[in-house]
Design a protein around this motif. Structure first.
Motif, PDB file in Angstrom:
ATOM      1  N   GLU A   1      36.873  10.697  43.853  1.00  0.00           N
ATOM      2  CA  GLU A   1      36.454  11.966  43.233  1.00  0.00           C
ATOM      3  C   GLU A   1      35.046  11.622  42.486  1.00  0.00           C
ATOM      4  N   LEU A   2      34.826  10.393  42.126  1.00  0.00           N
ATOM      5  CA  LEU A   2      33.321  10.041  41.273  1.00  0.00           C
ATOM      6  C   LEU A   2      32.566   9.120  42.343  1.00  0.00           C
ATOM      7  N   HIS A   3      32.922   8.845  43.685  1.00  0.00           N
ATOM      8  CA  HIS A   3      32.403   8.025  44.413  1.00  0.00           C
ATOM      9  C   HIS A   3      31.711   6.825  43.814  1.00  0.00           C
ATOM     10  N   GLN A   4      32.698   6.196  43.039  1.00  0.00           N
ATOM     11  CA  GLN A   4      32.234   4.881  42.267  1.00  0.00           C
ATOM     12  C   GLN A   4      33.330   3.814  42.435  1.00  0.00           C
ATOM     13  N   ASP A   5      32.895   2.580  42.624  1.00  0.00           N
ATOM     14  CA  ASP A   5      33.970   1.923  42.540  1.00  0.00           C
ATOM     15  C   ASP A   5      34.128   1.058  41.368  1.00  0.00           C
ATOM     16  N   ILE A   6      35.351   0.952  40.719  1.00  0.00           N
ATOM     17  CA  ILE A   6      35.767   0.254  39.487  1.00  0.00           C
ATOM     18  C   ILE A   6      36.724  -0.744  39.887  1.00  0.00           C
ATOM     19  N   GLY A   7      36.470  -1.714  38.888  1.00  0.00           N
ATOM     20  CA  GLY A   7      37.262  -3.002  39.313  1.00  0.00           C
ATOM     21  C   GLY A   7      38.567  -2.850  38.431  1.00  0.00           C
ATOM     22  N   SER A   8      39.505  -3.709  39.148  1.00  0.00           N
ATOM     23  CA  SER A   8      40.865  -3.784  38.545  1.00  0.00           C
ATOM     24  C   SER A   8      40.818  -4.117  37.020  1.00  0.00           C
ATOM     25  N   PHE A   9      39.894  -4.877  36.510  1.00  0.00           N
ATOM     26  CA  PHE A   9      39.758  -5.320  35.089  1.00  0.00           C
ATOM     27  C   PHE A   9      39.463  -4.059  34.313  1.00  0.00           C
TER      28      PHE A   9
ATOM     29  N   MET B   1      52.655   2.275  17.031  1.00  0.00           N
ATOM     30  CA  MET B   1      53.510   1.669  17.993  1.00  0.00           C
ATOM     31  C   MET B   1      52.490   1.529  19.368  1.00  0.00           C
ATOM     32  N   ASP B   2      52.514   0.198  19.921  1.00  0.00           N
ATOM     33  CA  ASP B   2      51.873   0.135  21.137  1.00  0.00           C
ATOM     34  C   ASP B   2      52.914   0.417  22.178  1.00  0.00           C
ATOM     35  N   ILE B   3      52.235   1.316  23.119  1.00  0.00           N
ATOM     36  CA  ILE B   3      52.959   1.637  24.447  1.00  0.00           C
ATOM     37  C   ILE B   3      52.836   0.513  25.335  1.00  0.00           C
ATOM     38  N   GLU B   4      53.868  -0.220  25.994  1.00  0.00           N
ATOM     39  CA  GLU B   4      53.686  -1.329  26.809  1.00  0.00           C
ATOM     40  C   GLU B   4      54.507  -0.957  28.095  1.00  0.00           C
ATOM     41  N   PHE B   5      53.715  -1.277  29.242  1.00  0.00           N
ATOM     42  CA  PHE B   5      54.138  -1.173  30.502  1.00  0.00           C
ATOM     43  C   PHE B   5      54.336  -2.211  31.368  1.00  0.00           C
ATOM     44  N   SER B   6      55.180  -2.124  32.356  1.00  0.00           N
ATOM     45  CA  SER B   6      55.599  -3.389  33.200  1.00  0.00           C
ATOM     46  C   SER B   6      54.401  -3.646  33.932  1.00  0.00           C
ATOM     47  N   ARG B   7      54.278  -4.926  34.495  1.00  0.00           N
ATOM     48  CA  ARG B   7      53.322  -5.393  35.327  1.00  0.00           C
ATOM     49  C   ARG B   7      53.167  -4.388  36.413  1.00  0.00           C
ATOM     50  N   GLU B   8      54.323  -4.040  37.062  1.00  0.00           N
ATOM     51  CA  GLU B   8      54.495  -3.290  38.386  1.00  0.00           C
ATOM     52  C   GLU B   8      53.927  -1.860  37.780  1.00  0.00           C
ATOM     53  N   GLN B   9      54.072  -1.364  36.685  1.00  0.00           N
ATOM     54  CA  GLN B   9      53.552  -0.135  36.276  1.00  0.00           C
ATOM     55  C   GLN B   9      52.149  -0.079  36.054  1.00  0.00           C
ATOM     56  N   THR B  10      51.670  -1.169  35.588  1.00  0.00           N
ATOM     57  CA  THR B  10      50.305  -1.153  35.274  1.00  0.00           C
ATOM     58  C   THR B  10      49.351  -1.542  36.706  1.00  0.00           C
ATOM     59  N   ASP B  11      49.846  -2.036  37.307  1.00  0.00           N
ATOM     60  CA  ASP B  11      49.286  -2.365  38.661  1.00  0.00           C
ATOM     61  C   ASP B  11      49.169  -1.019  39.564  1.00  0.00           C
ATOM     62  N   ASN B  12      50.449  -0.239  39.353  1.00  0.00           N
ATOM     63  CA  ASN B  12      50.487   1.134  40.114  1.00  0.00           C
ATOM     64  C   ASN B  12      49.449   2.002  39.428  1.00  0.00           C
ATOM     65  N   MET B  13      49.173   2.003  38.222  1.00  0.00           N
ATOM     66  CA  MET B  13      48.330   2.824  37.454  1.00  0.00           C
ATOM     67  C   MET B  13      46.814   2.251  37.704  1.00  0.00           C
ATOM     68  N   VAL B  14      46.661   0.987  37.965  1.00  0.00           N
ATOM     69  CA  VAL B  14      45.370   0.584  38.096  1.00  0.00           C
ATOM     70  C   VAL B  14      45.005   0.939  39.662  1.00  0.00           C
ATOM     71  N   ALA B  15      45.716   1.135  40.473  1.00  0.00           N
ATOM     72  CA  ALA B  15      45.521   1.565  41.856  1.00  0.00           C
ATOM     73  C   ALA B  15      45.341   3.013  41.845  1.00  0.00           C
ATOM     74  N   ARG B  16      45.901   3.613  40.824  1.00  0.00           N
ATOM     75  CA  ARG B  16      45.672   5.176  41.089  1.00  0.00           C
ATOM     76  C   ARG B  16      44.253   5.361  40.528  1.00  0.00           C
ATOM     77  N   ILE B  17      43.948   4.717  39.583  1.00  0.00           N
ATOM     78  CA  ILE B  17      42.673   4.875  38.738  1.00  0.00           C
ATOM     79  C   ILE B  17      41.212   4.559  39.736  1.00  0.00           C
ATOM     80  N   LYS B  18      41.693   3.530  40.437  1.00  0.00           N
ATOM     81  CA  LYS B  18      40.508   3.120  41.430  1.00  0.00           C
ATOM     82  C   LYS B  18      40.572   3.960  42.305  1.00  0.00           C
TER      83      LYS B  18
END
Length: 80
Positions: free
Chosen positions: A24-32, A1-18
């Motif tokens: 913490e790592l002093h590295q840039d990571i792209g949204s993709f 079963m795949d876990i699916e997230f809404s676009r808003e949830q994904t965007d929020n997680m992307v922002a947090r990861i970035k």
């Protein structure tokens, strides 16, 4: 079963990861790349977190049922 997230949830997680990568790592990571990382963790580790959530919910439900059992026992009336 795949876990699916809404676009808003994904965007929020992307922002947090970035933000984490930068703070913490002093590295840039792209949204993709951040979104790819979310998909990887979801696929490879999502089941572990999902199962833990189910276990926590089950334990909580058992505690509430036990509490209800005590309340019901206290309500019982003596029989003549």
């Amino acid at each position: 079963m795949d876990i699916e997230f809404s676009r808003e949830q994904t965007d929020n997680m992307v922002a947090r990861i970035k933000r984490y990568f930068e703070d913490e790592l002093h590295q840039d990571i792209g949204s993709f790349d951040a979104e790819f990382l979310i998909q990887f963790f979801s696929k490879e580790l999502g089941g572990i977190f999902y199962n833990r959530g189910l276990q926590d919910a089950h334990r909580c439900l058992q505690e509430k049922i036990l509490e209800a059992d005590y309340v019901i026992q206290e309500l019982e009336q003596p029989e003549p």
